[in-house]
Design a protein around this motif. Sequence first.
Motif: not given
Length: 95
Positions: A5-17, A45-56
């Motif tokens: 969920s963390i990795v896909f949040g970053i990858v898919l969030g980046t693709l969405a952006i 996508g920005s929210v997904a990336c930010a949430a994933s970085v926060a969880m890391i």
Amino acid sequence: MLFFSIVFGIVLGTLAIIFGALGRGKARRGEANNGAAALAGIIVGSVACAASVAMIFVYVVTGVDEDGEDERDEPYGSTALVQGQVLAGGSVRGA
């Protein structure tokens, strides 16, 4: 499981952006009429990336592993029994 969920949040969030920015550019040039959907992709996508970085950050700071257990726990179990004996005035063998 949480790793995905963390990795896909970053990858898919980046693709969405990226795709949102491409779609937004096409909408500005008049090649597409989905400017609002492209903007939504950028925002989500920005929210997904930010949430994933926060969880890391949370997992690195707290030291919790995937099982929800603290990585800094004693490898041989809890010391609550030993602490209880000391508080009760009992003697602790081997200590």
